[in-house]
Design an enzyme around this catalytic site. Structure first.
Site, PDB file in Angstrom:
ATOM      1  CE  LYS A   1      -0.267  -7.365   4.865  1.00 43.42           C
ATOM      2  NZ  LYS A   1       0.114  -6.110   4.167  1.00 43.42           N
TER       3      LYS A   1
ATOM      4  CB  THR B   1      -0.944  -0.011   1.211  1.00 41.78           C
ATOM      5  OG1 THR B   1      -1.602  -1.275   1.280  1.00 41.78           O
ATOM      6  CG2 THR B   1      -1.991   1.077   1.126  1.00 41.78           C
TER       7      THR B   1
ATOM      8  CB  ILE C   1      -0.716  -5.465   8.127  1.00 48.44           C
ATOM      9  CG1 ILE C   1       0.200  -5.893   9.287  1.00 48.44           C
ATOM     10  CG2 ILE C   1      -0.082  -4.302   7.351  1.00 48.44           C
ATOM     11  CD1 ILE C   1       1.577  -6.370   8.857  1.00 48.44           C
TER      12      ILE C   1
ATOM     13  CE1 TYR D   1       1.353  -9.139   2.255  1.00 42.99           C
ATOM     14  CE2 TYR D   1       2.899  -7.449   1.542  1.00 42.99           C
ATOM     15  CZ  TYR D   1       1.624  -7.957   1.576  1.00 42.99           C
ATOM     16  OH  TYR D   1       0.611  -7.289   0.934  1.00 42.99           O
TER      17      TYR D   1
END
Length: 295
Positions: A162, A46, A205, A134
């Site tokens: 994540k 992001t 997250i 991630y």
């Protein structure tokens, strides 16, 4: 090890005339902390980390760390599809005062499970810094399965994951192999926070926290307290807003939404393009229905 839990924001990187807007970033970070956000995650997907230079990533991480001042965790995006570059990224995050590094699985080159294991263990051995892996196969074209995550956890190479597969079966398999509290389990999907926490997750997250941080914090708190009736009500209320954040490639819609709040500009870095007028209209309408005050 830092307590990696609660509501964390995958914070956008504001830009102005092609450069990082550090003033807007600092203001966004301060607002997030004031709204109760537990952790700030700069330079992730992001935050357009893949299209920032190393110097820009350092500027962003430094600014967030300086504003946070221990009031919120800072988990700095530091991944790369080249292991040596990921090592340098994690070293930089450590030197800049982050609490941990978020390291995406190597994208494009599609490593095997053994390659993934060696990638993360090499990072740990070179940095001795807490790493949250991630896993986002929709972006990277590689899916790090539960066996590899468990192997890394048992080797001490990662302190958390994540997980952005939106699979509750995957989460149960992780807990089955690793244990409920052996590492931090963080959702990478705003759509599934409630079931993810019910399956042993510690937090999220979040993309939507960029525009509705208090709502996401309330949802996470309710779910972690076991008040799943309230948590589900909040998840359902946020559903439309979550959907429009992905009406086009993220972070386009969420940066447009941040701009509609008057908190930063909508500028993206190429190859990402501004959202269409039709998509912007959908974002605006969803924000209004949710009750967000537009600028």
């Amino acid at each position: 090890m830092p307590r990696l839990e609660g509501s964390m924001v995958a914070i956008v990187t504001p830009m102005k005339d092609g450069a990082v807007d550090l003033r807007a970033l600092r203001e966004l970070t301060e607002w997030q902390i004031a709204e109760g956000t537990d952790g700030i995650v700069p330079c992730g997907t992001t935050g357009e980390g893949a299209t920032l230079t190393a110097a820009e990533r350092a500027e962003v991480i430094r600014a967030v760390v300086e504003v946070a001042r221990g009031r919120a965790l800072v988990v700095a995006g530091a991944g790369s599809n080249a292991t040596h570059e990921a090592i340098e990224g994690v070293k930089a995050a450590k030197a800049l005062g982050a609490d941990a590094a978020l390291v995406v699985t190597p994208y494009y080159n599609k490593p095997t499970p053994e390659g993934l294991y060696r990638h993360y263990t090499a990072i740990w051995e070179a940095t001795r810094f807490p790493v949250v892996a991630y896993n986002v196969p929709g972006r990277t074209a590689v899916d790090m399965g539960p066996d590899t995550v468990a192997r890394l956890a048992k080797a001490g190479a990662i302190v958390g994951i994540k997980e952005a597969t939106a699979s509750m079966d995957r989460q149960v398999q992780l807990v089955e192999r690793i244990g409920k509290d052996a590492i931090a389990y963080l959702s990478g999907d705003d759509f599934t926070v409630v079931p993810y926490i019910a399956c042993g997750g510690h937090g999220v997250i979040s993309v939507i926290s960029n525009i509705a941080p208090r709502a996401m914090k309330d949802l996470v708190v309710a779910a972690r307290l076991g008040d799943f009736a309230r948590a589900l009500d909040l998840q359902v209320r946020m559903a439309e807003l979550n959907r429009v954040m992905f009406v086009e490639t993220s972070p386009g819609p969420v940066k447009a939404a941040v701009a509609l709040l008057g908190r930063a500009g909508p500028e993206l870095r190429l190859p990402l393009a501004p959202v269409s007028e039709a998509s912007l209209s959908k974002v605006r309408e969803a924000m209004t229905r949710f009750g967000l005050k537009l600028a």
